[in-house]
Design a protein around this motif. Structure first.
Motif, PDB file in Angstrom:
ATOM      1  N   ASP A  52       6.777   3.495   3.448  1.00 24.78           N
ATOM      2  CA  ASP A  52       6.176   2.719   2.368  1.00 24.78           C
ATOM      3  C   ASP A  52       7.006   1.454   2.150  1.00 24.78           C
ATOM      4  O   ASP A  52       8.085   1.490   1.561  1.00 24.78           O
ATOM      5  CB  ASP A  52       6.136   3.580   1.098  1.00 24.78           C
ATOM      6  CG  ASP A  52       5.454   2.886  -0.073  1.00 24.78           C
ATOM      7  OD1 ASP A  52       5.178   1.674   0.020  1.00 24.78           O
ATOM      8  OD2 ASP A  52       5.204   3.565  -1.086  1.00 24.78           O
ATOM      9  N   GLU A  53       6.495   0.324   2.656  1.00 17.20           N
ATOM     10  CA  GLU A  53       7.199  -0.954   2.565  1.00 17.20           C
ATOM     11  C   GLU A  53       6.554  -1.885   1.534  1.00 17.20           C
ATOM     12  O   GLU A  53       6.393  -3.084   1.768  1.00 17.20           O
ATOM     13  CB  GLU A  53       7.235  -1.635   3.932  1.00 17.20           C
ATOM     14  CG  GLU A  53       8.118  -0.932   4.953  1.00 17.20           C
ATOM     15  CD  GLU A  53       8.321  -1.731   6.232  1.00 17.20           C
ATOM     16  OE1 GLU A  53       9.236  -1.397   6.989  1.00 17.20           O
ATOM     17  OE2 GLU A  53       7.547  -2.691   6.479  1.00 17.20           O
ATOM     18  N   ALA A  54       6.213  -1.332   0.389  1.00 20.00           N
ATOM     19  CA  ALA A  54       5.512  -2.124  -0.639  1.00 20.00           C
ATOM     20  C   ALA A  54       6.279  -3.378  -1.045  1.00 20.00           C
ATOM     21  O   ALA A  54       5.676  -4.379  -1.446  1.00 20.00           O
ATOM     22  CB  ALA A  54       5.245  -1.257  -1.875  1.00 20.00           C
TER      23      ALA A  54
ATOM     24  N   ARG B 223       1.815  -1.177   3.194  1.00 17.68           N
ATOM     25  CA  ARG B 223       2.181  -2.410   2.489  1.00 17.68           C
ATOM     26  C   ARG B 223       1.211  -2.637   1.325  1.00 17.68           C
ATOM     27  O   ARG B 223       0.235  -1.899   1.161  1.00 17.68           O
ATOM     28  CB  ARG B 223       2.124  -3.620   3.429  1.00 17.68           C
ATOM     29  CG  ARG B 223       3.166  -3.623   4.552  1.00 17.68           C
ATOM     30  CD  ARG B 223       4.507  -4.125   4.070  1.00 17.68           C
ATOM     31  NE  ARG B 223       5.452  -4.325   5.165  1.00 17.68           N
ATOM     32  CZ  ARG B 223       5.725  -5.499   5.717  1.00 17.68           C
ATOM     33  NH1 ARG B 223       5.113  -6.590   5.279  1.00 17.68           N
ATOM     34  NH2 ARG B 223       6.613  -5.594   6.687  1.00 17.68           N
ATOM     35  N   THR B 224       1.467  -3.683   0.536  1.00 16.71           N
ATOM     36  CA  THR B 224       0.583  -4.022  -0.575  1.00 16.71           C
ATOM     37  C   THR B 224       0.562  -5.524  -0.780  1.00 16.71           C
ATOM     38  O   THR B 224       1.508  -6.226  -0.396  1.00 16.71           O
ATOM     39  CB  THR B 224       1.042  -3.334  -1.874  1.00 16.71           C
ATOM     40  OG1 THR B 224       0.118  -3.619  -2.922  1.00 16.71           O
ATOM     41  CG2 THR B 224       2.424  -3.808  -2.303  1.00 16.71           C
ATOM     42  N   MET B 225      -0.505  -6.028  -1.399  1.00 14.79           N
ATOM     43  CA  MET B 225      -0.563  -7.419  -1.835  1.00 14.79           C
ATOM     44  C   MET B 225      -0.283  -7.534  -3.331  1.00 14.79           C
ATOM     45  O   MET B 225      -0.352  -8.615  -3.902  1.00 14.79           O
ATOM     46  CB  MET B 225      -1.920  -8.034  -1.483  1.00 14.79           C
ATOM     47  CG  MET B 225      -2.150  -8.150   0.020  1.00 14.79           C
ATOM     48  SD  MET B 225      -3.670  -9.009   0.475  1.00 14.79           S
ATOM     49  CE  MET B 225      -3.226 -10.718   0.100  1.00 14.79           C
ATOM     50  N   SER B 226       0.052  -6.415  -3.976  1.00 20.40           N
ATOM     51  CA  SER B 226       0.296  -6.422  -5.420  1.00 20.40           C
ATOM     52  C   SER B 226       1.570  -7.159  -5.789  1.00 20.40           C
ATOM     53  O   SER B 226       1.661  -7.763  -6.860  1.00 20.40           O
ATOM     54  CB  SER B 226       0.387  -4.988  -5.950  1.00 20.40           C
ATOM     55  OG  SER B 226      -0.850  -4.341  -5.880  1.00 20.40           O
TER      56      SER B 226
ATOM     57  N   ARG C 284      -5.860  -5.289  -6.698  1.00 16.91           N
ATOM     58  CA  ARG C 284      -5.847  -3.972  -6.050  1.00 16.91           C
ATOM     59  C   ARG C 284      -6.186  -4.068  -4.566  1.00 16.91           C
ATOM     60  O   ARG C 284      -7.304  -3.812  -4.146  1.00 16.91           O
ATOM     61  CB  ARG C 284      -6.786  -2.970  -6.744  1.00 16.91           C
ATOM     62  CG  ARG C 284      -6.697  -2.893  -8.248  1.00 16.91           C
ATOM     63  CD  ARG C 284      -5.280  -2.664  -8.754  1.00 16.91           C
ATOM     64  NE  ARG C 284      -4.671  -1.449  -8.212  1.00 16.91           N
ATOM     65  CZ  ARG C 284      -3.430  -1.405  -7.715  1.00 16.91           C
ATOM     66  NH1 ARG C 284      -2.676  -2.488  -7.654  1.00 16.91           N
ATOM     67  NH2 ARG C 284      -2.953  -0.270  -7.249  1.00 16.91           N
ATOM     68  N   LEU C 285      -5.212  -4.435  -3.760  1.00 17.89           N
ATOM     69  CA  LEU C 285      -5.393  -4.462  -2.315  1.00 17.89           C
ATOM     70  C   LEU C 285      -4.104  -3.985  -1.651  1.00 17.89           C
ATOM     71  O   LEU C 285      -3.069  -4.645  -1.701  1.00 17.89           O
ATOM     72  CB  LEU C 285      -5.761  -5.874  -1.835  1.00 17.89           C
ATOM     73  CG  LEU C 285      -6.323  -6.044  -0.416  1.00 17.89           C
ATOM     74  CD1 LEU C 285      -5.292  -5.804   0.688  1.00 17.89           C
ATOM     75  CD2 LEU C 285      -7.534  -5.125  -0.185  1.00 17.89           C
ATOM     76  N   GLY C 286      -4.188  -2.807  -1.047  1.00 17.44           N
ATOM     77  CA  GLY C 286      -3.096  -2.273  -0.256  1.00 17.44           C
ATOM     78  C   GLY C 286      -3.573  -2.068   1.163  1.00 17.44           C
ATOM     79  O   GLY C 286      -4.780  -2.028   1.425  1.00 17.44           O
ATOM     80  N   TYR C 287      -2.648  -1.927   2.085  1.00 18.32           N
ATOM     81  CA  TYR C 287      -3.064  -1.780   3.483  1.00 18.32           C
ATOM     82  C   TYR C 287      -1.991  -1.052   4.270  1.00 18.32           C
ATOM     83  O   TYR C 287      -0.882  -0.835   3.799  1.00 18.32           O
ATOM     84  CB  TYR C 287      -3.362  -3.148   4.099  1.00 18.32           C
ATOM     85  CG  TYR C 287      -2.221  -4.137   4.083  1.00 18.32           C
ATOM     86  CD1 TYR C 287      -1.453  -4.377   5.219  1.00 18.32           C
ATOM     87  CD2 TYR C 287      -1.906  -4.862   2.928  1.00 18.32           C
ATOM     88  CE1 TYR C 287      -0.414  -5.289   5.212  1.00 18.32           C
ATOM     89  CE2 TYR C 287      -0.862  -5.779   2.917  1.00 18.32           C
ATOM     90  CZ  TYR C 287      -0.123  -5.990   4.065  1.00 18.32           C
ATOM     91  OH  TYR C 287       0.901  -6.894   4.059  1.00 18.32           O
ATOM     92  N   MET C 288      -2.343  -0.642   5.480  1.00 17.01           N
ATOM     93  CA  MET C 288      -1.379   0.019   6.336  1.00 17.01           C
ATOM     94  C   MET C 288      -1.586  -0.462   7.763  1.00 17.01           C
ATOM     95  O   MET C 288      -2.657  -0.951   8.151  1.00 17.01           O
ATOM     96  CB  MET C 288      -1.511   1.537   6.247  1.00 17.01           C
ATOM     97  CG  MET C 288      -2.805   2.120   6.800  1.00 17.01           C
ATOM     98  SD  MET C 288      -2.580   2.735   8.469  1.00 17.01           S
ATOM     99  CE  MET C 288      -4.221   2.526   9.175  1.00 17.01           C
ATOM    100  N   ALA C 289      -0.517  -0.326   8.569  1.00 19.28           N
ATOM    101  CA  ALA C 289      -0.572  -0.612   9.993  1.00 19.28           C
ATOM    102  C   ALA C 289      -0.165   0.648  10.744  1.00 19.28           C
ATOM    103  O   ALA C 289       0.797   1.323  10.357  1.00 19.28           O
ATOM    104  CB  ALA C 289       0.360  -1.771  10.350  1.00 19.28           C
TER     105      ALA C 289
END
Length: 372
Positions: A198-200, A226-229, A238-243
């Motif tokens: 979790d690299e928020a 990751r997150t754009m928060s 409210r936009l999070g994402y993962m790779a």
């Protein structure tokens, strides 16, 4: 509150949800809010204008469902992350919490386990409960460190289905070495453990800090969230994402709700990504304020942890809740994370940071003059 809890318990709740309380930090109306690790700088004017234009254009088609694959957004996120990733490696949802929830829905569930290393992000056990996944509490060293040897040994012994590695860790702000991620991944080979890094807060890390994204090639059980928060100042969007490997994104498609990312969310995120230079400039200013907080708290005789995030976890307090309350009385809200002797503060603007530091120093001085 007791009456509310009693009425809740009369419902036929799942047994593992009984007695739980919802996640949440105090939402109080005070001048300076430094308690939930938001980007305190807000969205720059030019980025706001770009978002407004993008949302206005998207509004013309709100009678239609959005692109359920959000292909353009996934391409933009892949381009932002780099590391040879493309849209097949990316997935997004309504905040990184929903991404994590979808991962648990796909790979957790009844009879499966998730391992976390407290103190860490308090949503992990709640997400586990919500998906009926047993949450296992791992151990950290004194000072809240986590070594590759210790983490790998615990994964090998406990054989969890999922592991949460938070880097930088919340609430301590400390980053994990990539050797820890590698050790955990290798230790989970026999149990086919899904490893989530979790690299928020990664954008706030000190220059040269490597990301677990560099470890993705050849590791199909590794996921970087990751997150754009935070860095993108879009907590309200409210936009999070993962790779991850493409097959992980395919697994999450099995549990996602139809059209889960609205056209408005997609338009907002795309506009922000296209204007990220202005947002990253604010990130650099926040890092300066964070480092200033660490320096000043050290000068005051407190014990701040080294931070790669936009907040500082600090100890050396005899009565942290009293300090928290006196700061609140002075109009500054920070976070009491419930760890003895410690509090956590978000790095604010220069003005907000000055107000926090000035108030805290005054409080410490006044407490020092009180009779024992």
């Amino acid at each position: 509150m007791n009456d509310q809890l009693e009425r809740l318990n009369r419902l036929p709740l799942r047994s593992n949800l009984r007695g739980l309380t919802p996640y949440g930090a105090p939402q109080l109306d005070v001048p300076i809010l430094l308690n939930v690790n938001e980007n305190t700088h807000g969205v720059p004017a030019d980025v706001r204008a770009a978002i407004s234009a993008a949302v206005s254009e998207a509004a013309a088609g709100l009678n239609r469902y959005p692109d359920r694959e959000f292909t353009e957004l996934r391409k933009a996120l892949a381009e932002y992350l780099g590391h040879g990733l493309d849209e097949t490696n990316l997935w997004a949802a309504n905040g990184s919490n929903e991404v994590l929830q979808q991962i648990l829905q796909a790979f957790g569930g009844p009879g499966r386990t998730a391992l976390g290393f407290p103190p860490t992000y308090s949503m992990y056990p709640l997400l586990a409960s919500g998906t009926d996944t047993e949450y296992i509490i791992g151990e950290r060293a004194e000072g809240y460190g986590l070594s590759a040897e210790s983490a790998g040994r615990q994964v090998k012994e406990l054989q969890p289905n999922i592991v949460f590695l938070c880097s930088p860790n919340n609430p301590t702000g400390t980053g994990l070495g990539l050797d820890v991620v590698e050790a955990v991944y290798e230790a989970g080979e026999a149990s086919q453990t899904i490893v989530i890094v979790d690299e928020a807060y990664h954008e706030f890390a000190h220059d040269g800090t490597p990301s677990a994204l560099t470890l993705l090639p050849g590791r199909e059980r590794l996921i970087v969230s990751r997150t754009m928060s935070k860095a993108f100042a879009l907590a309200g969007a409210r936009l999070g994402y993962m790779a991850a490997a493409p097959e992980v994104a395919d697994a999450l498609r099995l549990v996602r709700l139809p059209y889960h990312l609205s056209a408005i969310t997609q338009a907002t995120a795309l506009a922000a990504l296209q204007h990220r230079e202005a947002l990253m400039a604010d990130v650099e200013d926040i890092k300066k304020q964070r480092d200033r907080i660490v320096s000043e708290l050290t000068r005051m005789g407190l014990k701040p942890a080294a931070s790669d995030s936009n907040y500082v976890f600090f100890g050396g307090l005899e009565n942290p809740h009293r300090v928290w309350q006196e700061l609140l009385d002075a109009g500054v809200l920070i976070r009491d994370v419930g760890i003895p002797g410690h509090l956590r503060v978000t790095a604010g603007t220069e003005t907000e940071t000055t107000a926090f530091l000035t108030s805290l120093e005054s409080i410490l001085a006044s407490q020092a003059t009180l009779p024992a």
